[in-house]
Structure formats: C-alpha cells, structure tokens
Design a protein around this motif. Structure first.
Motif, PDB file in Angstrom:
ATOM      1  N   ASN A  93      -9.103   9.066 -11.481  1.00  0.00           N
ATOM      2  CA  ASN A  93      -9.401   8.887 -10.063  1.00  0.00           C
ATOM      3  C   ASN A  93      -9.536   7.414  -9.736  1.00  0.00           C
ATOM      4  OD1 ASN A  93      -9.841  11.545  -8.608  1.00  0.00           O
ATOM      5  ND2 ASN A  93     -11.039  11.872 -10.474  1.00  0.00           N
ATOM      6  N   ILE A  94      -9.267   7.089  -8.491  1.00  0.00           N
ATOM      7  CA  ILE A  94      -9.440   5.730  -7.994  1.00  0.00           C
ATOM      8  C   ILE A  94     -10.924   5.523  -7.673  1.00  0.00           C
ATOM      9  CG2 ILE A  94      -8.932   6.400  -5.609  1.00  0.00           C
ATOM     10  CD1 ILE A  94      -7.492   3.697  -5.270  1.00  0.00           C
ATOM     11  N   THR A  95     -11.423   4.312  -7.902  1.00  0.00           N
ATOM     12  CA  THR A  95     -12.815   3.979  -7.598  1.00  0.00           C
ATOM     13  C   THR A  95     -12.884   3.301  -6.226  1.00  0.00           C
ATOM     14  OG1 THR A  95     -12.641   1.782  -8.582  1.00  0.00           O
ATOM     15  CG2 THR A  95     -13.323   3.602 -10.051  1.00  0.00           C
ATOM     16  N   LYS A  96     -14.088   3.044  -5.781  1.00  0.00           N
ATOM     17  CA  LYS A  96     -14.284   2.313  -4.524  1.00  0.00           C
ATOM     18  C   LYS A  96     -13.639   0.928  -4.625  1.00  0.00           C
ATOM     19  CE  LYS A  96     -16.350   0.781  -0.677  1.00  0.00           C
ATOM     20  NZ  LYS A  96     -15.428  -0.196  -0.111  1.00  0.00           N
ATOM     21  N   LEU A  97     -13.857   0.239  -5.737  1.00  0.00           N
ATOM     22  CA  LEU A  97     -13.235  -1.066  -5.939  1.00  0.00           C
ATOM     23  C   LEU A  97     -11.711  -0.940  -5.932  1.00  0.00           C
ATOM     24  CD1 LEU A  97     -13.360  -4.091  -6.545  1.00  0.00           C
ATOM     25  CD2 LEU A  97     -13.612  -3.512  -8.982  1.00  0.00           C
ATOM     26  N   GLY A  98     -11.194   0.101  -6.556  1.00  0.00           N
ATOM     27  CA  GLY A  98      -9.755   0.340  -6.558  1.00  0.00           C
ATOM     28  C   GLY A  98      -9.212   0.540  -5.154  1.00  0.00           C
ATOM     29  N   ARG A  99      -9.956   1.243  -4.311  1.00  0.00           N
ATOM     30  CA  ARG A  99      -9.537   1.435  -2.914  1.00  0.00           C
ATOM     31  C   ARG A  99      -9.522   0.105  -2.151  1.00  0.00           C
ATOM     32  NH1 ARG A  99     -12.118   6.333  -3.571  1.00  0.00           N
ATOM     33  NH2 ARG A  99     -10.717   8.091  -3.208  1.00  0.00           N
ATOM     34  N   ASP A 100     -10.511  -0.720  -2.415  1.00  0.00           N
ATOM     35  CA  ASP A 100     -10.554  -2.041  -1.771  1.00  0.00           C
ATOM     36  C   ASP A 100      -9.345  -2.882  -2.191  1.00  0.00           C
ATOM     37  OD1 ASP A 100     -12.966  -1.276  -0.627  1.00  0.00           O
ATOM     38  OD2 ASP A 100     -14.198  -2.426  -2.046  1.00  0.00           O
ATOM     39  N   VAL A 101      -9.009  -2.846  -3.470  1.00  0.00           N
ATOM     40  CA  VAL A 101      -7.840  -3.567  -3.974  1.00  0.00           C
ATOM     41  C   VAL A 101      -6.570  -2.981  -3.362  1.00  0.00           C
ATOM     42  CG1 VAL A 101      -6.458  -4.001  -6.056  1.00  0.00           C
ATOM     43  CG2 VAL A 101      -8.950  -4.303  -6.120  1.00  0.00           C
ATOM     44  N   LEU A 102      -6.506  -1.673  -3.267  1.00  0.00           N
ATOM     45  CA  LEU A 102      -5.329  -1.004  -2.710  1.00  0.00           C
ATOM     46  C   LEU A 102      -5.053  -1.438  -1.275  1.00  0.00           C
ATOM     47  CD1 LEU A 102      -3.007   1.034  -2.850  1.00  0.00           C
ATOM     48  CD2 LEU A 102      -4.670   2.836  -2.265  1.00  0.00           C
ATOM     49  N   VAL A 103      -6.081  -1.601  -0.479  1.00  0.00           N
ATOM     50  CA  VAL A 103      -5.901  -2.036   0.913  1.00  0.00           C
ATOM     51  C   VAL A 103      -5.156  -3.372   0.957  1.00  0.00           C
ATOM     52  CG1 VAL A 103      -7.119  -2.847   2.979  1.00  0.00           C
ATOM     53  CG2 VAL A 103      -7.857  -0.753   1.848  1.00  0.00           C
ATOM     54  N   VAL A 104      -5.547  -4.299   0.111  1.00  0.00           N
ATOM     55  CA  VAL A 104      -4.916  -5.621   0.068  1.00  0.00           C
ATOM     56  C   VAL A 104      -3.477  -5.503  -0.437  1.00  0.00           C
ATOM     57  CG1 VAL A 104      -5.015  -7.901  -1.022  1.00  0.00           C
ATOM     58  CG2 VAL A 104      -7.118  -6.796  -0.236  1.00  0.00           C
ATOM     59  N   LEU A 105      -3.275  -4.754  -1.513  1.00  0.00           N
ATOM     60  CA  LEU A 105      -1.934  -4.612  -2.093  1.00  0.00           C
ATOM     61  C   LEU A 105      -0.994  -3.874  -1.145  1.00  0.00           C
ATOM     62  CD1 LEU A 105      -2.758  -3.759  -5.828  1.00  0.00           C
ATOM     63  CD2 LEU A 105      -2.369  -5.998  -4.758  1.00  0.00           C
ATOM     64  N   LEU A 106      -1.514  -2.886  -0.455  1.00  0.00           N
ATOM     65  CA  LEU A 106      -0.687  -2.142   0.501  1.00  0.00           C
ATOM     66  C   LEU A 106      -0.205  -3.059   1.612  1.00  0.00           C
ATOM     67  CD1 LEU A 106       0.503   0.568   1.338  1.00  0.00           C
ATOM     68  CD2 LEU A 106      -1.640   1.069   2.501  1.00  0.00           C
ATOM     69  N   ASP A 107      -1.069  -3.944   2.070  1.00  0.00           N
ATOM     70  CA  ASP A 107      -0.673  -4.908   3.086  1.00  0.00           C
ATOM     71  C   ASP A 107       0.450  -5.808   2.565  1.00  0.00           C
ATOM     72  OD1 ASP A 107      -1.122  -6.187   5.730  1.00  0.00           O
ATOM     73  OD2 ASP A 107      -1.751  -7.896   4.500  1.00  0.00           O
ATOM     74  N   ASP A 108       0.303  -6.284   1.328  1.00  0.00           N
ATOM     75  CA  ASP A 108       1.349  -7.108   0.713  1.00  0.00           C
ATOM     76  C   ASP A 108       2.664  -6.342   0.627  1.00  0.00           C
ATOM     77  OD1 ASP A 108      -0.452  -9.191   0.327  1.00  0.00           O
ATOM     78  OD2 ASP A 108      -0.751  -8.766  -1.803  1.00  0.00           O
ATOM     79  N   MET A 109       2.596  -5.111   0.151  1.00  0.00           N
ATOM     80  CA  MET A 109       3.811  -4.308  -0.041  1.00  0.00           C
ATOM     81  C   MET A 109       4.490  -4.006   1.295  1.00  0.00           C
ATOM     82  SD  MET A 109       4.172  -3.941  -3.324  1.00  0.00           S
ATOM     83  CE  MET A 109       5.085  -2.470  -3.745  1.00  0.00           C
ATOM     84  N   GLN A 110       3.702  -3.735   2.325  1.00  0.00           N
ATOM     85  CA  GLN A 110       4.287  -3.470   3.644  1.00  0.00           C
ATOM     86  C   GLN A 110       4.976  -4.706   4.207  1.00  0.00           C
ATOM     87  OE1 GLN A 110       0.764  -1.822   5.511  1.00  0.00           O
ATOM     88  NE2 GLN A 110       1.552   0.267   5.302  1.00  0.00           N
ATOM     89  N   LYS A 111       4.394  -5.879   3.999  1.00  0.00           N
ATOM     90  CA  LYS A 111       5.011  -7.127   4.466  1.00  0.00           C
ATOM     91  C   LYS A 111       6.338  -7.376   3.754  1.00  0.00           C
ATOM     92  CE  LYS A 111       0.772  -9.394   5.887  1.00  0.00           C
ATOM     93  NZ  LYS A 111      -0.288 -10.347   5.503  1.00  0.00           N
ATOM     94  N   ILE A 112       6.378  -7.124   2.460  1.00  0.00           N
ATOM     95  CA  ILE A 112       7.610  -7.306   1.688  1.00  0.00           C
ATOM     96  C   ILE A 112       8.691  -6.358   2.193  1.00  0.00           C
ATOM     97  CG2 ILE A 112       8.625  -6.937  -0.611  1.00  0.00           C
ATOM     98  CD1 ILE A 112       5.773  -7.909  -1.641  1.00  0.00           C
TER      99      ILE A 112
END
Length: 152
Positions: A93-112
């Motif tokens: 399972n993803i943790t709270k910290l993992g979700r926080d990291v995911l938000v940032v990475l998702l933004d990067d991936m969407q921009k790319i």
C-alpha cells in the motif's frame, strides 16, 4: 513495403520511448525514477495489491519489483504487510508520504505529457487518449482497467 514511420506500432513505440526518456530526466532531478511513479500511482488507485498483481499491472519483472518495493519501503513511500487472507503473501500500500510524493511526480509527468502533445489541440489529445484506451481495452492483465486515474 511500407516505410517504418507509416506503421502505427512503431510510432507508438517511439512516442513512448521519447516520453519515458523525458520523464526519467525530470524525475532523476528529484532523486527518483519513473518506476517509482508507476508503483505509487498504481497503489494509489488500487489498494492492497499483491506484489505479483502490482508487477503484472505496471509491467515490471517481479524480482526487480521486490527490490524496488524494498527501497520504497525504506523511504517510507509504501508499506508491505502480510495478506490477511493468505499469510504466505504480502500486500503493498501507498503511505501518506508516498501520496505526497505522488502529487509532485504526477504534476511533473503531466507537464511532460502536455509538452510532448503540445502540437495537438486539447480535443485531439483527448481523442488520442480515448483511441488508445479503446485499443488497449481487454489487452492488459485482469487487475488493470484503462480509464481515468483515481483521486489522489
């Protein structure tokens, strides 16, 4: 014989390779990799996945995924625990910290992705996604459903 660039499969493969290379460079600057993003995004959408199902879902070899999960567990991004229905297996399972990291990475991936598709109108980019979803329907492991990403 048709030129290579007239083959849709070749164009899809090249598009994927270019997107992956851009994403790897962007995420490397954050100290992570696209594989980490795939794991976090998959676990965000589908909790309590076995490592085997996660491996099938994102297309990463089970042995490699085990090492990746170890690393991500050490970083506090995921947690692994025994499956209550089968004590021989684990669920991840993803943790709270993992979700926080995911938000940032998702933004990067969407921009790319937006940059890559910038020569298309919003409508054309949306249609491309719909066509790919339709072409992929029923061709992935059972655990995957093509469609809109889950909420973060």
């Amino acid at each position: 014989m048709l030129p290579l660039t007239s083959m849709t499969g070749f164009l899809l493969q090249k598009s994927g390779a270019i997107l992956l290379a851009h994403a790897e460079r962007a995420l490397e600057a954050r100290g992570t990799r696209v594989r980490h993003f795939y794991v976090l995004a998959a676990l965000n959408d589908t909790p309590d996945l076995s490592q085997h199902d996660l491996s099938q879902m994102i297309g990463i070899d089970a042995g490699i995924l085990g090492s990746l999960i170890d690393e991500m567990e050490t970083d506090g991004h995921v947690e692994r625990r025994r499956n209550p229905l089968d004590k021989r297996r684990y669920v991840v399972n993803i943790t709270k910290l993992g979700r926080d990291v995911l938000v940032v990475l998702l933004d990067d991936m969407q921009k790319i992705e937006q940059e890559f598709l910038s020569s298309l109108s919003d409508s054309e980019a949306g249609n491309l996604r719909k066509y790919l979803e339709r072409a992929l329907a029923g061709r992935w492991p059972e655990v995957i459903e093509c469609g809109s990403p889950g909420e973060i």
